[in-house]
Design an enzyme around this catalytic site. Sequence first.
Site, PDB file in Angstrom:
ATOM      1  N   SER A  21       1.134  -1.241  -0.138  1.00  0.00           N
ATOM      2  CA  SER A  21      -0.181   0.154  -0.137  1.00  0.00           C
ATOM      3  C   SER A  21       1.060   1.092  -0.093  1.00  0.00           C
ATOM      4  CB  SER A  21      -0.717  -0.240   1.350  1.00  0.00           C
ATOM      5  OG  SER A  21      -0.141  -0.559   2.309  1.00  0.00           O
TER       6      SER A  21
ATOM      7  N   HIS B 138      -5.160  -2.929  -2.796  1.00  0.00           N
ATOM      8  CA  HIS B 138      -4.566  -2.347  -4.308  1.00  0.00           C
ATOM      9  C   HIS B 138      -4.434  -2.983  -5.367  1.00  0.00           C
ATOM     10  CE1 HIS B 138      -4.062   0.561  -1.428  1.00  0.00           C
ATOM     11  NE2 HIS B 138      -3.676  -0.139  -0.416  1.00  0.00           N
TER      12      HIS B 138
ATOM     13  N   LYS C 152     -11.832   0.354  -2.192  1.00  0.00           N
ATOM     14  CA  LYS C 152     -10.733   1.051  -3.490  1.00  0.00           C
ATOM     15  C   LYS C 152     -11.996   0.760  -4.852  1.00  0.00           C
ATOM     16  CE  LYS C 152      -7.128   0.570   0.273  1.00  0.00           C
ATOM     17  NZ  LYS C 152      -6.796  -0.214   1.385  1.00  0.00           N
TER      18      LYS C 152
HETATM   19  C1  LIG Z   1      -6.815  -0.596   2.671  1.00  0.00           C
HETATM   20  C2  LIG Z   1      -6.372  -2.390   2.764  1.00  0.00           C
HETATM   21  C3  LIG Z   1      -6.905  -2.875   4.030  1.00  0.00           C
HETATM   22  C4  LIG Z   1      -8.131  -1.958   4.934  1.00  0.00           C
HETATM   23  O1  LIG Z   1      -9.470  -2.128   3.587  1.00  0.00           O
HETATM   24  P1  LIG Z   1     -10.500  -1.068   4.261  1.00  0.00           P
HETATM   25  O2  LIG Z   1     -11.934  -1.682   3.496  1.00  0.00           O
HETATM   26  O3  LIG Z   1     -10.490  -0.107   4.101  1.00  0.00           O
HETATM   27  O4  LIG Z   1     -10.889  -1.052   5.956  1.00  0.00           O
HETATM   28  C5  LIG Z   1      -6.146  -3.702   4.463  1.00  0.00           C
HETATM   29  N1  LIG Z   1      -5.347  -4.315   3.418  1.00  0.00           N
HETATM   30  C6  LIG Z   1      -4.849  -3.374   2.474  1.00  0.00           C
HETATM   31  C7  LIG Z   1      -3.339  -3.693   2.048  1.00  0.00           C
HETATM   32  C8  LIG Z   1      -5.022  -2.034   2.701  1.00  0.00           C
HETATM   33  O5  LIG Z   1      -4.705  -1.247   1.425  1.00  0.00           O
END
Ligand SMILES: *Cc1c(COP(=O)(O)O)cnc(C)c1O
Length: 388
Positions: free
Chosen positions: A185, A213, A244
């Site tokens: 991330s 991602h 996302k």
């Molecule tokens: C954003 C993210 C999460 C968490 O997801 P949410 O739906 O925002 O709680 C988990 N793992 C990674 C690698 C992320 O970037």
Amino acid sequence: MKLRVNSDPLAFASDELSILEANSLRRKIHSVGSAPGTQIVVDGKSLLHFASNNYLGLATDPRVIEASIEASRKWGTGAGSARLITGSTALHDELESRLAAFKQQEGALLFSSGYLANLGTIAALTDENDEIFSDQLNHASIVDGSRLSKASVRIYRHADADHLSELLAASCARRKLVVTDSVFSMDGDVAPLDQIASLCDELGAILMVDEAHATGVVGPRGCGLVASLGLEHRVHIVMGTLSKSLASSGGFIAGSSTLIELLRNKARSFIFDTAMPAPVAAAALCSLSILEREPELAERTRANATRLASGIDSAAPSAAIVPILVGEADRAQRLSRSLHDEGIMVPAIRPPSVPHGASRLRATVMATHSAEHIDSFIDAFNRVFVKE
Ligand SMILES: *Cc1c(COP(=O)(O)O)cnc(C)c1O
């Protein structure tokens, strides 16, 4: 009776905040005055948006908005209870089967967030008899899930399959769980999944991959890194988020029917958490349908990231994230502010999100950015960087 006058037991809070402030580490939440499109109004000022994980730009798509309104009318706004108590709608069931098909797995289970999906799954599958092998740069939700599980945690050097191999070979735990982000991330690079999958086969480890991602961005139709490498039968647990690329909120686990059935019975962040509201599920479902019909959204996102990275002499990105390493937290913050003055929103990422001395700007692109948007970023960035 005499009133006892104690010193304030929360006095440490303001001390801690002062320390954060002094180290340029105090966080503030900006007030946003518009939907998160390529332009966004922040604290009253309109900025070009390079800070969102809404990679496909679908959070403002009229079709997605309409789908969630319709679901709200039909099913109401709140689910009211956990799915095991009051059941769930046909929408939840459809979204799960569509996500399973998208990830080429037998089944899927929804959670209220990606964070909760990682937390509940890791803790459901491992306990003090087990060992978890975790990449040094894995997301905080993996770190926290590992802590919650009471298993021993072995951290391997970032994306280093040889180090992982050494640690795995030395383990005599009951269960070995290897867990990694597919796209990281904060660095935007990818894990050596082929090698990791072979190691897990060889040494009898369970493999869990966080595709937060990669989903919607990497591979044909944005299917993610696991399926694009043909590893869907060798990765036992695929995690993804709806928050996302899928422009909604929530997380999911995809895997074998048995795994999903076990999680339904054992993952505490599923059992004791109210179901995702129907409008939220409907938005994700609509985004998924759009992505299936318009796979060029994933390609456009990757092309935008490549254009942006090459314009600022940064390494070729694997997904939509372009990190710009600057070192100290105060410098990252200063650059972010200068870009803000130039009309660009790009966040400074500081500890604890990244190690000390590795603060950075983290630019993210969307499919809906035009070439002109990307070039505005590049021009502003180069102007600001020269002035530094
Ligand atoms: C954003 C993210 C999460 C968490 O997801 P949410 O739906 O925002 O709680 C988990 N793992 C990674 C690698 C992320 O970037």
